[in-house]
Design a protein around this motif. Sequence first.
Motif, PDB file in Angstrom:
ATOM      1  N   SER A 136      -8.483  -1.065   3.945  1.00  0.00           N
ATOM      2  CA  SER A 136      -7.056  -1.295   4.141  1.00  0.00           C
ATOM      3  C   SER A 136      -6.844  -2.778   4.385  1.00  0.00           C
ATOM      4  CB  SER A 136      -6.535  -0.500   5.341  1.00  0.00           C
ATOM      5  OG  SER A 136      -7.114  -0.981   6.546  1.00  0.00           O
ATOM      6  N   TRP A 137      -5.579  -3.206   4.345  1.00  0.00           N
ATOM      7  CA  TRP A 137      -5.272  -4.575   4.740  1.00  0.00           C
ATOM      8  C   TRP A 137      -5.531  -4.726   6.227  1.00  0.00           C
ATOM      9  CZ3 TRP A 137      -4.708  -8.475   1.486  1.00  0.00           C
ATOM     10  CH2 TRP A 137      -4.446  -8.157   0.145  1.00  0.00           C
ATOM     11  N   ASP A 145      -2.454   4.208   4.309  1.00  0.00           N
ATOM     12  CA  ASP A 145      -2.996   3.496   3.145  1.00  0.00           C
ATOM     13  C   ASP A 145      -4.387   2.950   3.486  1.00  0.00           C
ATOM     14  OD1 ASP A 145      -3.246   2.246   0.713  1.00  0.00           O
ATOM     15  OD2 ASP A 145      -1.859   0.629   1.163  1.00  0.00           O
ATOM     16  N   ASP A 146      -5.464   3.782   3.415  1.00  0.00           N
ATOM     17  CA  ASP A 146      -5.374   5.110   2.839  1.00  0.00           C
ATOM     18  C   ASP A 146      -6.236   6.105   3.617  1.00  0.00           C
ATOM     19  OD1 ASP A 146      -4.744   7.127   0.990  1.00  0.00           O
ATOM     20  OD2 ASP A 146      -6.348   6.546  -0.341  1.00  0.00           O
ATOM     21  N   GLY A 147      -6.134   6.059   4.957  1.00  0.00           N
ATOM     22  CA  GLY A 147      -6.866   7.042   5.737  1.00  0.00           C
ATOM     23  C   GLY A 147      -6.477   8.462   5.392  1.00  0.00           C
ATOM     24  N   THR A 148      -5.198   8.693   5.132  1.00  0.00           N
ATOM     25  CA  THR A 148      -4.740  10.039   4.807  1.00  0.00           C
ATOM     26  C   THR A 148      -5.346  10.542   3.495  1.00  0.00           C
ATOM     27  OG1 THR A 148      -2.765   9.022   3.852  1.00  0.00           O
ATOM     28  CG2 THR A 148      -2.569   9.915   6.075  1.00  0.00           C
ATOM     29  N   GLY A 149      -5.421   9.668   2.493  1.00  0.00           N
ATOM     30  CA  GLY A 149      -5.999  10.073   1.219  1.00  0.00           C
ATOM     31  C   GLY A 149      -7.467  10.427   1.340  1.00  0.00           C
ATOM     32  N   VAL A 150      -8.178   9.682   2.183  1.00  0.00           N
ATOM     33  CA  VAL A 150      -9.592   9.964   2.431  1.00  0.00           C
ATOM     34  C   VAL A 150      -9.744  11.342   3.077  1.00  0.00           C
ATOM     35  CG1 VAL A 150     -11.533   9.304   3.918  1.00  0.00           C
ATOM     36  CG2 VAL A 150     -10.381   7.573   2.538  1.00  0.00           C
ATOM     37  N   VAL A 151      -8.929  11.604   4.108  1.00  0.00           N
ATOM     38  CA  VAL A 151      -9.010  12.880   4.825  1.00  0.00           C
ATOM     39  C   VAL A 151      -8.623  14.041   3.910  1.00  0.00           C
ATOM     40  CG1 VAL A 151      -7.973  14.237   6.687  1.00  0.00           C
ATOM     41  CG2 VAL A 151      -8.687  11.882   7.105  1.00  0.00           C
TER      42      VAL A 151
END
Length: 311
Positions: A136-137, A145-151
């Motif tokens: 992430s930035w 962006d993008d911890g949720t996508g990983v989970v």
Amino acid sequence: MKGKFVFYNRPFDDALIEPGMAYGRAGDQRRIGAIEAGKRGAVGALVRSLTSAHDDYPHTGTMNYDPAVPKVPGAALSTLAADKLSLLLKANKDLEFELQMECVTLPDEKSYNVVGEIKGSKFPDEIITVGGHLDSWDLAEGAHDDGTGVVQSMEALRLLRAAGLKPERTVRAVLFMNEENGNRGGTEYARLAAQNKEKHLAAIESDGGFTPRGFSAEAEPAIVAKLAKWGPLLKPYHASDLTVGHGGTDIGPLKTAVQPKALIGYDGDSQRYFDIHHTAADTFDKVNRRELELGGASMASLIYLLSKYGL
């Protein structure tokens, strides 16, 4: 513009229902703003943050330089700061602006994608990739962006196992590294897929974990039509909308490397996304558990359908 700053103050177009479209249309200011300022002899570029929100959070993101053009600094101003600067300039055209920045680009460090998979029971050589990106930035936690996508990518595989389902095609979760700073994780994954002569049926990406609305697809019309027929099965999750569009940055390099039949992006309600995107406000407390769970369930359902019926 010699000796001056160039101030880019074009706001998001809130007449557009889809914030991502507004982001795309306003983004040239940040991406090439410093280049255009440098061409004209300016000392720097000041860019209004790419958001509809009115707050004091600067929004960072990718910017570019041209080797043939003198490099000048580019700085994001919060929307409130941009509004204030605009008013001050109207009152005093000879206004002086001082910029102090401490940004630094550190040397590259080796990093890795994280990969786990469930082997297909009937067609193990056909792969469905699902993923998000780990980086992430550095302004914040990168929760959406993008911890949720990983989970959600890991959760999709967990749900299949918990439901006792055995995917007929191999389902691979990939946690990509370095999406934000060059997409090298996605590029390397695609390179290895081509090198290993893997057959990828489809790839799915989640980048932001808000309430599910559906999916976007990069695919031939016949494939899009087949995906659309599954809409009623995804309706219980309010995820039945299907649009033709960008699948995702991480999975994008697969398009030319191994030519999957579809690149698919998880489409969550993005009305709040650009309020926190690339800012210090992108923190864990902004993630809603139910929204996250419904998104993971939507992705797991689509993966199951792809695994069972193919494309």
